[in-house]
Structures are given as structure tokens and as C-alpha cells.
Design an enzyme around this catalytic site. Structure first.
Site, PDB file in Angstrom:
ATOM      1  N   CYS A 142     123.063 -34.260 -55.662  1.00 11.94           N
ATOM      2  CA  CYS A 142     124.522 -34.414 -55.743  1.00 11.94           C
ATOM      3  C   CYS A 142     125.008 -35.702 -56.409  1.00 11.94           C
ATOM      4  O   CYS A 142     125.913 -35.654 -57.254  1.00 11.94           O
ATOM      5  CB  CYS A 142     125.129 -34.326 -54.340  1.00 11.94           C
ATOM      6  SG  CYS A 142     124.732 -32.809 -53.485  1.00 11.94           S
ATOM      7  N   ARG A 177     115.975 -47.416 -58.830  1.00 13.53           N
ATOM      8  CA  ARG A 177     115.007 -46.357 -59.130  1.00 13.53           C
ATOM      9  C   ARG A 177     114.555 -45.685 -57.846  1.00 13.53           C
ATOM     10  O   ARG A 177     113.375 -45.371 -57.648  1.00 13.53           O
ATOM     11  CB  ARG A 177     113.822 -46.907 -59.940  1.00 13.53           C
ATOM     12  CG  ARG A 177     113.026 -45.806 -60.633  1.00 13.53           C
ATOM     13  CD  ARG A 177     112.172 -46.256 -61.816  1.00 13.53           C
ATOM     14  NE  ARG A 177     111.262 -47.334 -61.493  1.00 13.53           N
ATOM     15  CZ  ARG A 177     111.309 -48.547 -62.032  1.00 13.53           C
ATOM     16  NH1 ARG A 177     112.249 -48.845 -62.920  1.00 13.53           N
ATOM     17  NH2 ARG A 177     110.437 -49.467 -61.685  1.00 13.53           N
ATOM     18  N   SER A 178     115.494 -45.443 -56.944  1.00 16.20           N
ATOM     19  CA  SER A 178     115.172 -44.722 -55.715  1.00 16.20           C
ATOM     20  C   SER A 178     114.841 -43.277 -56.052  1.00 16.20           C
ATOM     21  O   SER A 178     115.284 -42.736 -57.074  1.00 16.20           O
ATOM     22  CB  SER A 178     116.355 -44.768 -54.744  1.00 16.20           C
ATOM     23  OG  SER A 178     117.423 -43.973 -55.228  1.00 16.20           O
ATOM     24  N   ASP A 200     114.469 -51.682 -61.692  1.00 16.62           N
ATOM     25  CA  ASP A 200     114.270 -51.796 -60.256  1.00 16.62           C
ATOM     26  C   ASP A 200     113.579 -53.116 -59.968  1.00 16.62           C
ATOM     27  O   ASP A 200     113.122 -53.806 -60.887  1.00 16.62           O
ATOM     28  CB  ASP A 200     113.423 -50.620 -59.744  1.00 16.62           C
ATOM     29  CG  ASP A 200     113.622 -50.365 -58.258  1.00 16.62           C
ATOM     30  OD1 ASP A 200     114.705 -49.861 -57.894  1.00 16.62           O
ATOM     31  OD2 ASP A 200     112.712 -50.663 -57.482  1.00 16.62           O
ATOM     32  N   ILE A 201     113.484 -53.455 -58.709  1.00 19.33           N
ATOM     33  CA  ILE A 201     112.874 -54.724 -58.318  1.00 19.33           C
ATOM     34  C   ILE A 201     111.419 -54.824 -58.771  1.00 19.33           C
ATOM     35  O   ILE A 201     110.881 -55.915 -58.967  1.00 19.33           O
ATOM     36  CB  ILE A 201     113.000 -54.927 -56.783  1.00 19.33           C
ATOM     37  CG1 ILE A 201     112.705 -56.384 -56.412  1.00 19.33           C
ATOM     38  CG2 ILE A 201     112.125 -53.941 -56.021  1.00 19.33           C
ATOM     39  CD1 ILE A 201     113.084 -56.731 -54.992  1.00 19.33           C
TER      40      ILE A 201
END
Length: 311
Positions: A142, A177-178, A200-201
Site C-alpha cells: 500500500c 530500504r525497509s 540506507d544506514i
């Protein structure tokens, strides 16, 4: 000031009107069950938005607050309940791989969030249907879908170019970047033709469909460039860092950039509008509209109404 602020409520209104009209015209009432097994403020807020929007559009929404140790059993019960058309879970619950397991406990035909393995696989491999004869469109997560719909609304997608390639020539950064939002969003944008820097980290990756977008689906490369080097190249910068302490420096932004934030925290600095041509401060209301859109689609598939049978 030349920056235009675009609100999620404005973008979502046409989708909500369409969903509401469709439900009323067909005299149906799809049922969505949401499971809340944490006390995360962002999850609780999302649940409140979901309930409010569903009430306005005619969707039956039931929030079930459960202990996280009972969550898998309760999801299984909802999977087997024919009165339930869609299931969602407010994450995080356990965090890490256990949440990934929970995502795959939800029945594919009731997975309104599109987080199960099949739908994630389809996103990464640029497969747009659930079946080989292309009668059932794949369910897309979603929030990534909400970001795409907002980019379409503001004209980042080029409608002159054939469908599926409409971001060709665009350079986009996704700061997050989950597995739930950041990575699938980067994949979707790259599959539509963009050059995407996924930040991302742990480092930066480049998502593309290769030179001349010749690949069917995106490829991923680890790169050594820094945030300070890639952000100034980007036509669009999308942030989603779940921390009030994170702020992306306005000084890095390209003049005329499209800046969008999907995090519950404000990831851009207060002066972002001095550089941005368009600023989207949040996407939540579009996310809920996409949730309802997915629910309606799954309701129809459960009742043997496929894309071709509806035409």
C-alpha cells in the site's frame, strides 16, 4: 515562494470517491480486519485513519487488538472466515524475521497489504498479474503504491512514454530500504524505468533496468558513492526514516526537486521549500485509499469477478 505543497488528502479524494461510488452502486460491503498487537503510536494513528476512511467509503472495518503471542492463531481464524475479505497487521510486532513470518501467515487472497511472498516476488520481478492468463492484477504493497500514485498525480510519470517505462530518464532517491516500504518502492520505480538510488544506514544501492531499460525487471548494484554525491543528482527524493532525529540537508537537494516524505517523522528540514518545486509532506491518506482499493479487488477475486469478467 515557487514551491507547491501537495497534500495526500487532495490526491486520495478521487480514489476514495471512486471506491465509495463502486461500493454504493453494487450494494456490497467488503469487510477488512486489522490486527493491532503493539503500542506503537504510528501504528495506532494508522489504525485510526483506516477506521475513519472505511466508515466514510462504506467498508466494514473491524480492529482486533490482540496479544502478539496469539496473533498467528487469530490471523488463521480470519483466513478461514468467509465473511472477512481482507486482513492487515499493524507492524512492527516482533520485529525482524518474525514479522516476515507473520506477513506470510495472511492468506494470499486476503492479503490487502501485498506483503506475502507471492506479491513481494511479483514486485521484484516486475510481474503485474497473479495468474498466467492475466485476469487477476497482483496486489501491490500500500505505501509504495501510494507513493507511485502521488508521483503519477504530480506528473513525474511521463504519460507520453508507453506504460511500464514512464519513469525512463528520471533519477530518484529513496532514503529507507525497509522490506515493507523502502526496498519494494525502489524496485517498483526502477521497474518503471527510473534510475533509483536506494539509501540506507548500511550503504547505497543502485536499482535500474540497465542501459536503455532493456531488462525486463530491475537489477541491483552496490555502489561506493556517498549521500552527498547522489542526492544532488536526483529529480525526486523520497524519505522514509522512522526517526525524529533524521533530517536530510536541504543544501544537498537539486533546485526544482520533487521532495516526498512517507515517514511518520518529518525527514526534511524546515527550509525544504526553498529548493523543492513540489513538496509532499506525507502519504498516509493515499496509503489508506490504496488499502481499500486492494480490498475491493480481493473481494471481487473471492467472488470470481476477475479483471476480464468485469469488462
Amino acid at each position: 515562494m515557487s514551491c507547491k505543497t501537495v497534500l495526500a488528502s487532495k490526491v486520495s479524494s478521487s480514489f476514495r470517491d471512486q471506491i465509495k461510488g463502486d461500493i454504493k452502486e453494487r450494494s456490497i460491503r467488503p469487510k477488512l480486519v486489522g490486527f493491532l498487537a503493539n503500542e506503537d503510536p504510528a501504528a495506532i494513528k494508522y489504525a485510526e485513519w483506516t477506521a475513519k476512511t472505511c466508515a466514510e467509503t462504506g467498508v466494514e472495518f473491524e480492529l482486533r487488538t490482540v496479544d502478539k503471542q496469539d496473533l498467528e492463531e487469530k490471523i488463521t481464524e480470519a483466513n478461514e472466515d468467509k465473511a472477512v475479505n481482507g486482513i492487515m497487521v499493524y507492524y512492527p510486532v516482533f520485529g525482524g524475521k518474525q514479522d516476515l513470518y507473520i506477513q506470510n501467515c495472511v492468506s494470499e487472497i486476503k492479503d490487502v497489504e501485498g506483503l506475502g511472498h507471492k506479491f513481494v516476488y511479483n514486485v521484484y520481478h516486475n510481474i503485474r498479474f497473479m495468474d498466467e492468463i492475466e485476469t487477476m492484477k497482483s496486489i501491490i504493497p500500500c505505501t509504495p503504491l501510494a507513493c507511485v500514485k502521488i508521483l503519477e498525480y504530480i506528473g513525474v510519470y511521463n504519460s507520453v512514454i508507453p506504460y511500464g517505462n514512464r519513469l525512463y530518464g528520471r533519477t530518484i532517491a529513496v532514503v529507507n530500504r525497509s522490506e515493507v516500504v523502502g526496498r519494494p518502492l525502489a524496485a517498483m520505480l526502477a521497474n518503471d524505468g527510473a534510475k533509483v538510488y536506494s539509501i540506507d544506514i548500511t550503504g547505497i544501492q543502485l536499482f535500474t533496468r540497465g542501459t536503455g531499460i532493456k531488462l525486463k525487471a530491475h537489477k541491483v548494484e552496490d555502489i561506493s558513492e556517498t549521500v552527498e554525491e547522489v542526492i544532488p543528482k536526483c529529480d525526486v527524493v523520497i524519505t522514509g526514516v522512522p526517526s525524529a532525529n533524521y533530517k536530510l540537508s536541504t543544501s544537498l537537494l537539486k533546485d526544482g526537486v520533487v521532495a516526498m516524505n512517507f515517514a511518520s517523522s518529518k525527514n526534511f528540514e524546515e527550509d525544504v521549500k526553498t529548493k523543492a518545486s513540489i513538496f509532499v509532506p506525507s502519504v498516509g491518506k493515499v496509503t489508506v485509499a490504496m488499502l481499500e482499493r486492494n480490498l475491493l479487488r480481493l473481494h471481487d477475486y473471492q467472488n470470481n469477478l476477475t479483471e476480464k469478467s468485469k469488462n
